[in-house]
Design an enzyme around this catalytic site. Structure first.
Site, PDB file in Angstrom:
ATOM      1  N   PRO A  89       6.367  -6.289   8.983  1.00 27.69           N
ATOM      2  CA  PRO A  89       7.277  -6.997   8.078  1.00 27.69           C
ATOM      3  C   PRO A  89       6.823  -8.414   7.752  1.00 27.69           C
ATOM      4  CG  PRO A  89       8.504  -5.939   9.863  1.00 27.69           C
ATOM      5  CD  PRO A  89       7.059  -5.845  10.214  1.00 27.69           C
ATOM      6  N   GLU A 116       9.184  -3.873  19.617  1.00 28.09           N
ATOM      7  CA  GLU A 116       9.461  -5.224  19.140  1.00 28.09           C
ATOM      8  C   GLU A 116       8.313  -5.792  18.310  1.00 28.09           C
ATOM      9  OE1 GLU A 116      11.649  -8.620  18.432  1.00 28.09           O
ATOM     10  OE2 GLU A 116      12.245  -6.692  19.262  1.00 28.09           O
ATOM     11  N   ARG A 154      -4.043   8.378  -4.833  1.00 30.11           N
ATOM     12  CA  ARG A 154      -3.866   8.812  -6.219  1.00 30.11           C
ATOM     13  C   ARG A 154      -4.749   8.032  -7.189  1.00 30.11           C
ATOM     14  NH1 ARG A 154      -0.425   6.279  -9.499  1.00 30.11           N
ATOM     15  NH2 ARG A 154       0.404   8.218 -10.323  1.00 30.11           N
ATOM     16  N   ASP A 169       0.162   3.458 -15.337  1.00 32.46           N
ATOM     17  CA  ASP A 169       1.326   3.366 -14.459  1.00 32.46           C
ATOM     18  C   ASP A 169       1.981   1.998 -14.543  1.00 32.46           C
ATOM     19  OD1 ASP A 169       1.270   5.890 -13.416  1.00 32.46           O
ATOM     20  OD2 ASP A 169       0.050   5.364 -11.685  1.00 32.46           O
TER      21      ASP A 169
END
Length: 248
Positions: A89, A116, A154, A169
């Site tokens: 994160p 953690e 992809r 895209d």
């Protein structure tokens, strides 16, 4: 391309990697995906890979030894050092531009954390990139590794049936993608724009460019702040703003 994924939960991956585009890419030998349970590299009889943090605190921290040993074994037969990506994160927010960058690599290793967090020495002395798929916290890095793998594979040559699909895209051009329509041309009175039925390729491309800009302006105006606009795009944006004023 070769992708190695280090995880404590290898059973999470077969459904995603054994379906659709990822399955076909592996069958065509355009990518090799190897899921590694790094618990097998633990140097203790209970295969313990985590421990309490020094200094106290909640949760458990992944030990460096199993992860270092797993990476060293994976890379022992390779001449060029791979990109080693920590799913975290705290990492750089993942983007289409990063996917395009990573798709140029020959070998990637993704590290999926749990508990953690990681021993800081893993960050400082092993990984080359730290990436996050968004500003939220998941139970582990496995879902993030699936997202990265799908978005990167992809883009590899030969993976998609139509090579132009990835080029147009959303985000690849810096804009969101234009609207799409298919048969029937009239569905319950809802009609496809006439220009798309005209067969006039220049007009169709202009319409798509304009509608991609409109959609980006409406939904992700932040993307336009980083874009060098053409004179045509400036004129279209002025038209969008004037149309809004007329509707008020």
């Amino acid at each position: 391309m070769k992708i190695d994924i280090l995880t404590l939960f290898p059973e999470m991956f077969p459904g995603v990697f054994g379906s659709s585009i990822l399955k076909h890419a592996q069958e065509k030998e355009l990518v090799t995906i190897n899921v590694v349970d790094f618990r097998e590299f633990a140097d203790n009889k209970h295969n313990k890979v985590d421990d309490y943090p020094y200094g106290g605190g909640a949760g458990m921290v992944l030990r460096p030894q199993p992860i270092f040993d797993a990476v060293e074994e994976i890379t022992s037969q390779t001449e060029k050092k791979p990109r080693i990506v920590l799913l975290c994160p705290q990492g750089e927010t993942y983007s289409q531009q990063k996917a395009e960058e990573l798709a140029k690599e020959e070998h990637l290793i993704f590290l999926c954390g749990h508990y953690e967090g990681y021993d800081e020495r893993i960050r400082e002395h092993l990984v080359t990139d730290e990436l996050s798929i968004g500003d939220y916290v998941l139970t582990g890095g496995e879902v993030g590794a699936m997202v990265l793998t799908d978005s990167i594979v992809r883009l590899l040559p030969g993976v998609l049936g139509n090579a132009e699909s990835a080029v147009t895209d959303s985000f690849s051009t810096g804009l969101l993608e234009h609207p799409h329509y298919t048969r029937p041309a009239d569905f319950r009175g809802l009609k496809v724009p006439d220009v798309l039925l005209s067969g006039h390729h220049v007009n169709i491309e202009n319409w798509r460019a304009k509608e991609a800009l409109r959609r980006t302006w409406q939904r992700r105006p932040d993307l336009l702040r980083e874009r060098t606009l053409t004179e045509q795009e400036k004129a279209w944006l002025h038209q969008f703003e004037e149309d809004i004023k007329k509707d008020l």
